[in-house]
Structures are given as structure tokens and as C-alpha cells.
Design a protein around this motif. Structure first.
Motif, PDB file in Angstrom:
ATOM      1  N   PHE A 179     -21.251  35.037 -19.312  1.00  0.00           N
ATOM      2  CA  PHE A 179     -20.245  34.637 -18.332  1.00  0.00           C
ATOM      3  C   PHE A 179     -18.881  34.447 -18.989  1.00  0.00           C
ATOM      4  O   PHE A 179     -17.845  34.852 -18.450  1.00  0.00           O
ATOM      5  CB  PHE A 179     -20.703  33.349 -17.646  1.00  0.00           C
ATOM      6  N   PHE A 217     -17.716  35.869 -21.790  1.00  0.00           N
ATOM      7  CA  PHE A 217     -17.130  37.150 -22.191  1.00  0.00           C
ATOM      8  C   PHE A 217     -16.545  37.881 -20.983  1.00  0.00           C
ATOM      9  O   PHE A 217     -15.419  38.391 -21.033  1.00  0.00           O
ATOM     10  CB  PHE A 217     -18.174  38.029 -22.870  1.00  0.00           C
ATOM     11  N   GLY A 218     -17.297  37.957 -19.922  1.00  0.00           N
ATOM     12  CA  GLY A 218     -16.793  38.619 -18.717  1.00  0.00           C
ATOM     13  C   GLY A 218     -15.533  37.929 -18.207  1.00  0.00           C
ATOM     14  O   GLY A 218     -14.574  38.585 -17.804  1.00  0.00           O
ATOM     15  N   SER A 219     -15.528  36.627 -18.257  1.00  0.00           N
ATOM     16  CA  SER A 219     -14.377  35.864 -17.774  1.00  0.00           C
ATOM     17  C   SER A 219     -13.158  36.046 -18.667  1.00  0.00           C
ATOM     18  O   SER A 219     -12.020  35.954 -18.195  1.00  0.00           O
ATOM     19  CB  SER A 219     -14.737  34.383 -17.687  1.00  0.00           C
ATOM     20  N   TYR A 277     -12.235  38.837 -20.055  1.00  0.00           N
ATOM     21  CA  TYR A 277     -11.572  40.028 -19.514  1.00  0.00           C
ATOM     22  C   TYR A 277     -10.753  39.679 -18.286  1.00  0.00           C
ATOM     23  O   TYR A 277      -9.630  40.145 -18.100  1.00  0.00           O
ATOM     24  CB  TYR A 277     -12.601  41.090 -19.129  1.00  0.00           C
TER      25      TYR A 277
END
Lengths: 230, 230
Positions: free
Chosen positions: A166, A168-170, A172
Motif C-alpha cells: 500500500f 509503495f503504490g501510494s 506513486y
DNA sequence: ACCACTAAATGAATGCCGTTCATTTAGAAT
DNA sequence: ATTCTAAATGAACGGCATTCATTTAGTGGT
């Protein structure tokens, strides 16, 4: 006791100055720490597009090929930078505070560090922890916190991985342009989506990425918190 | 009624064969659909390392420079591929099933599609929806499902973004090597972490990435589900 | 004082990449 | 037949990571 670098103790070693290795030509303009520091500085100034081996060598006043005496590839440099950055992630609350607040502090600082370094995310996400001692140290601190908070052993790693995914995706998401959801000329054919986007823009002083991160993180905290048993 | 491509109706157009544009040299060996299909096939065969403009041109029996009459950059091709792949993401349950199961189906299929295409994640995560019509259509289907399920308008986008962030991060996780958490010679200095990793390996027929994804997704479903009001 | 050794730095070369551009080609319109 | 133009070509460009034979300059041993 356990030295971080796996150099076997040398019985012949004099009480050596650690800056200079015994029985070797000294000087050594370059080493991994210096390369890491220069890389971080170069990335800060020129971004990841401007981060080339040639540019890195130039900031060190050295020929590009000289770097390859200390590092085996550009990917190697990125790993060094990644590991160094991880030491800026705040795990202090796992030692003192309650679990929930510790995870919150950790997650926000983790996201903030790597939202400025998203090109490293593909590197981290797949990197064996053996190659990144500071990253391993972070995992130890977090694992200890989860253990102390009463998580069953077999759920600790999956929970951390889920949170990390979560995060890492956030990271971006932080770098996305503000108008990323503007549906433009297609608005008429996407009424539900367009309405939701407009509603979002109306409220929220906060930045959209922070709202989404907070919402998801609190949901994960609530959901994962139920696993605790102690 | 609403044509997906924004070509204004031409009053002079003959009852044209849509394959051939009026008043133009025909033939046209290349177009965006063909380029997208060839790119997808090439990526499937050679991976993203083997995906070069030269290789793409070769599979199309064309000179590399010919591609630039139809796309403006390699990044452009990646956007086309990304949007095409998004049409494989399953949103069908949002029309019929209950919210929770719909999100589950969507999230798993979304992760599965892009875990084979992680180099596209930096592209998607920052891409304005205007440039990706199929992606926009997905957002519309998901938004409609959230709206129908009773989410307050201003929470719909943040909730979707949070889920998407988790999905993207988890897609990377799928590609990680199995021994990524093997602490090797540092095991002694990371007891909590090492113990948790060993415990994980003991149980779990399932793949580690799937366990973590399931855990995080169910936590998010539980946490986000409380926002519903209807 | 000299020699042998070697880690480190050099600079030239390699091969690949994405992209540009002046030019050619070949259908369609007039 | 002539004109127009989208599309394809092939040569070129600059930049990239990486390699390798060679040189440089300290060090330990004699």
C-alpha cells in the motif's frame, strides 16, 4: 559482535586505521559510501533522468569506468541509494509507543521518503533483504513491534508486506498530476466517475493523495488490528 | 451515440469503408491497433527488456522510424498497451453482485493482469485518464458500483485510489523472488524478523504474495465498508 | 634504495538505444 | 496526366551502460 560487512577477521591485521586497508595502495578516491552520497546528491539536483553513470563520475571528478572498480552496475548504485534512504524511515515509535500509532508514523514517513524516489520502488520491491542491511534493520524493528503488539507469528510478515504494498503504490500517487482524473471530453459518458471527482475537488483542502493515503491506512490499521491476540 | 473516438462527423463522407480514410492514400500497413497488438505479443515473447522500438518494428516488418508516424514515442506505445490491458480487468460484478464481492473480484483480476506487466505501473499510476479511454471506462464501472453501494460521493475516489495503490504495490510483490526475506548471515542480529519469516515458510501452501494480498484486501474491505451509509 | 605487487583510475572502444529528418513511394483526388 | 499527401524508408545523431587493455601510484618486502 556481528560486523555488518562479512569480512572475516584477519589475524595479521595491525591495529589498522579503518580508512586504509592493510597492505594495499592507499589514496582510494572512491568507495561505496562516497558513491552513495554523490549519487543521492546528484539525484536531488538532477532527478533520475539526469542520474547517469557519466554524470555520477563527473561529480566525483573521476572517469565513468572508475566507478566499476567499486560497483558492478548502475543497478548496484540504485540499491546502495535505496538502502541509504531506508535509514531515514522513522521506526522509533515501535520501541516506545502503541502499535497503531507506531505503524502510522512508520507508514507516513516511509511513503514520504520514497514518494521523492519512485524510480527506486521497482528496485526495493524485488530486492533480497540480504543486499540491503539498513532495510533489513527496518524490518527487524517493525517485526519486533508487531510481535510485541500481540500478532501471531505467521501473520507478521504478510501484514507488513500488505502495508508496504500500500505504501509503495501510494508513493506513486503522490507524484501524479493534480488533474489526473479530469475526464475532459469523455465526462458525459462517465457520469458516476465524473460526479465523484467533482465532489472530491470541492471539499478537501488537503491534497488528494494524502486523503486517499489516510483513508486506506486507517482502514488497514483497523482491519489488521483485529489480528492481535495478546 | 457517443463515439469513443472524437472524430467529428464529416458531411462529405461517402458511405465509407471505415478502414480507409477519405481522400487519403490507402494501404496503411500500420495503425495504433496493430502496433498495440504487436507490442503486446512482443512483450509476451521477449519481456520488457526485449521490448524495443527496433524489435517492435521488426515484428511488423517495418522500419523503426515508420512507427513514429503513428505514435509519438515509446512511452506512447506503453500507454496504448496499458489501456488495452485494462480492458482485461474484470468489473462485471459491480453491475450484479454485492459491493464486497465485486471489489474482491476486481482487485484480484486487476492485480493479476498487472503483476505480469509491472513496468507499466509507473505509467498507469501517473497517467491522466483522458489518455486512456478503457481505463476511464473501468473507473466509471467501479465508481458506479461504489455509488450504488452507498458510499458518500466525496469518499468514492479516495477509496478507489487507496485500493488501487494497494493493488499496484501488490503486483510488484508477486514478482519478488521466493527467498527475498532470507536474512542469510544477518539472521542472528534480526531475531524477530527471522523468526517471523520462518514461521511463514512453515505454514502456507499458498504463495506468500497471495497470503499478503488476501490479508490486506480483506482488511481494506472491512475498513472501507464502514463508510457506506445507504 | 630498489623491486615486485596490486588496487585503482584511465581513455578508448563497443553495441544498443530512442529519436529525427530529408527523401522516396504509391495511392487518391482533381 | 498532374497534384497532393500520408506513410515508409534509411542514414544519421547523441546518449547510454559497460568492457578492457593500459597506466598510475602507493605499499610491503628485500
Amino acid at each position: 559482535m556481528t560486523a555488518p560487512t562479512s569480512v572475516p577477521a584477519d589475524p595479521h591485521s595491525p591495529a589498522a586505521n579503518p580508512r586504509r586497508r592493510v597492505g594495499r595502495p592507499a589514496a582510494a578516491v572512491l568507495d561505496q559510501n562516497g558513491i552513495t552520497a554523490a549519487a543521492l546528491q546528484l539525484i536531488g539536483k538532477s532527478g533520475y533522468d539526469g542520474f547517469t553513470m557519466a554524470a555520477l563520475a563527473r561529480t566525483l571528478n573521476v572517469a565513468p569506468s572508475a566507478l566499476y572498480n567499486h560497483v558492478s552496475s548502475k543497478q548496484d548504485v540504485l540499491v546502495l541509494v535505496q538502502d541509504h534512504l531506508t535509514s531515514f524511515v522513522d521506526v522509533s515509535a515501535f520501541e516506545t509507543g502503541p502499535w497503531e500509532q507506531a505503524v502510522r508514523d512508520w507508514a507516513w514517513s516511509y511513503r514520504d521518503v520514497f514518494s521523492k524516489h519512485t524510480p527506486l520502488i521497482p528496485v526495493i520491491a524485488v530486492l533480497p533483504v540480504t543486499d540491503a542491511p539498513k532495510t533489513l534493520a527496518m524490518y527487524e524493528a517493525v517485526s519486533a513491534g508487531f510481535s510485541r503488539a500481540g500478532f501471531p507469528q505467521e501473520r507478521i510478515i504478510p501484514a507488513i508486506v500488505a502495508l508496504e504494498s500500500f505504501i509503495f503504490g501510494s508513493a506513486y500517487d503522490v507524484t501524479a498530476p493534480a488533474d489526473i482524473f479530469d475526464s475532459g471530453s469523455m465526462a458525459a459518458s462517465t457520469p458516476h466517475f465524473t460526479a465523484a471527482v467533482e465532489r472530491l475537488a470541492e471539499d478537501s483542502q488537503e491534497k488528494a493523495a494524502d486523503v486517499a493515503f489516510s483513508l486506506g491506512l486507517e482502514a488497514l490499521l483497523a482491519g489488521l488490528g483485529t489480528l492481535r491476540v495478546a
